[in-house]
Enzyme design. Structure first.
Site, PDB file in Angstrom:
ATOM      1  N   ASP A 166       6.013  -6.188   0.532  1.00 16.88           N
ATOM      2  CA  ASP A 166       4.870  -5.425   1.030  1.00 16.88           C
ATOM      3  C   ASP A 166       4.370  -5.984   2.358  1.00 16.88           C
ATOM      4  OD1 ASP A 166       3.833  -3.049   0.300  1.00 16.88           O
ATOM      5  OD2 ASP A 166       2.410  -3.801  -1.168  1.00 16.88           O
TER       6      ASP A 166
ATOM      7  N   CYS B 104      -3.271  -5.502  -0.957  1.00 18.08           N
ATOM      8  CA  CYS B 104      -3.815  -5.562  -2.316  1.00 18.08           C
ATOM      9  C   CYS B 104      -5.090  -6.404  -2.359  1.00 18.08           C
ATOM     10  CB  CYS B 104      -2.770  -6.129  -3.267  1.00 18.08           C
ATOM     11  SG  CYS B 104      -1.313  -5.079  -3.464  1.00 18.08           S
TER      12      CYS B 104
ATOM     13  N   CYS C 198      -5.427   9.319  10.021  1.00 11.60           N
ATOM     14  CA  CYS C 198      -5.204   8.945   8.621  1.00 11.60           C
ATOM     15  C   CYS C 198      -6.216   7.868   8.290  1.00 11.60           C
ATOM     16  CB  CYS C 198      -3.758   8.509   8.385  1.00 11.60           C
ATOM     17  SG  CYS C 198      -3.275   7.018   9.276  1.00 11.60           S
TER      18      CYS C 198
END
Length: 366
Positions: A130, A187, A324
């Site tokens: 990630d 995260c 976005c």
């Protein structure tokens, strides 16, 4: 093949009977060497699946240690593992599933300096870190090694999975030629639903098994986007630009346009233009659930995965500003629009997050 790993063992019986799989497919798995980058949330789904399926050798690369905040999603690790190197904990978990499988832990960061050595005899590399910069290192190293890269990412309620394989004509740089300016979601800051890791990692493992055995059609030049809140998946197709900028006729209908260069507009400048007599069209390419959380008033919502099919809803002659969350997806969308003839398209720098910080604090940040 790992000497102690028997592809004819009873434990693989339900796998060998799959159409097109058989003993030959199981033997290919036993002979395979897969390098897995990351023993975190995605690795916790990928590693057990590959070990249980009968992959003979795995090298696990990660420089991190187990933290209590990892445990809700990184199910390779237990509370007793807190403080341990993740690769050591992962190797123990893998050995418990299949003692015959060779698992080599490498407690280091995957960098350009050691990438070629780590992939020297690998059949496949999986990036579950990630970390966008690591993905570019992995993509370049996989290209040099001539092997495929399976990659995935997961944050909040969404995951993505794709396959890049330079030797077969598509690399990750064909999707995003250069690393984005921002790091995207994390995260630690943005949170993660644990089952997003499970679904995304499971899809990554499936792609690896398909590539190793030759069964099915890999996600080559395609990205699957999973939205846990809606339970939906959709696909984004991309391809390499052909010499002269033209795609072969047989590819034009099935592949997404190659992105072209575009410019950016700062939030304050966009606010001024929206208050003028000739405001631009503001295009939101986020997911519907994101638009429910926060939106720029008057914007048109077309999720990035639907953009190719809904281009007809937009006027190529109009001035278009795309946004976005943080500016990564919208940058790709803006370039895609420019490549198909939109003459005045710009990306909102920093996305709606920057709009909230610099223009309208009433717009929720997420």
């Amino acid at each position: 093949m790992t000497e102690a790993l028997d592809p004819d063992a009873l434990r693989y019986a339900r796998q060998r009977v799959l159409p097109g799989f058989g003993t030959q497919g199981q033997r290919r798995l036993a002979d395979a060497h897969v390098v897995v980058l990351g023993a975190g949330g995605l690795g916790s789904a990928v590693l057990p699946a590959l070990v249980a399926a009968g992959v003979g050798r795995l090298t696990v690369v990660d420089d991190d240690h187990v933290d209590t905040t990892n445990l809700h999603r990184q199910t390779l690790h237990t509370p007793a593992d807190v403080g341990r190197a993740k690769v050591e904990s992962a190797a123990d978990a893998a050995a418990a599933l299949s003692p015959e499988t060779t698992v080599v832990p490498v407690a280091a960061r995957f960098t350009a300096g050691d990438a070629d050595e780590l992939l020297a005899d690998a059949d496949l590399v999986i990036d579950g870190t990630d970390d966008i910069l690591t993905r570019y290192v992995a993509d370049d190293a996989a290209a040099r090694a001539g092997i495929p890269l399976v990659w995935g990412s997961a944050a909040k309620f969404s995951g993505q999975v794709g396959v890049s394989w330079e030797a077969r004509g598509v690399s990750y740089r064909d999707l995003l030629p250069e690393p984005p300016a921002d790091a995207g979601l994390s995260c630690e800051i943005d949170g993660i639903l644990p089952t997003v890791c499970t679904v995304t990692g499971g899809m990554m493992a499936s792609e690896a098994l398909k590539l190793l055995t030759g069964v099915g059609e890999p996600l080559l030049g395609r990205v699957v986007v999973y939205d846990a809140l809606s339970g939906r998946m959709r696909e984004i197709a991309y391809r390499r630009a052909e010499p002269g900028g033209e795609a072969p006729a047989e590819k034009q209908q099935s592949a997404a346009p190659q992105p072209a260069a575009t410019s950016e507009i700062e939030p304050g400048a966009l606010a001024d233009e929206l208050a003028s007599d000739a405001p631009p069209l503001v295009l939101d390419v986020r997911e519907p659930w994101e638009a429910e959380v926060a939106t720029i008033p008057g914007s048109v919502l077309i999720p990035l995965g639907d953009l190719g099919e809904r281009l007809g809803e937009l006027d190529p002659a109009a001035s278009v500003v795309v946004y976005c969350h943080l500016g990564v997806r919208s940058n790709y969308a803006a370039r895609q629009l420019a490549s198909v003839g939109f003459g005045h398209v710009r990306n909102l720098a920093g996305g709606i997050d920057a709009w909230s910080r610099n223009v309208d604090p009433a717009v929720a940040r997420y």
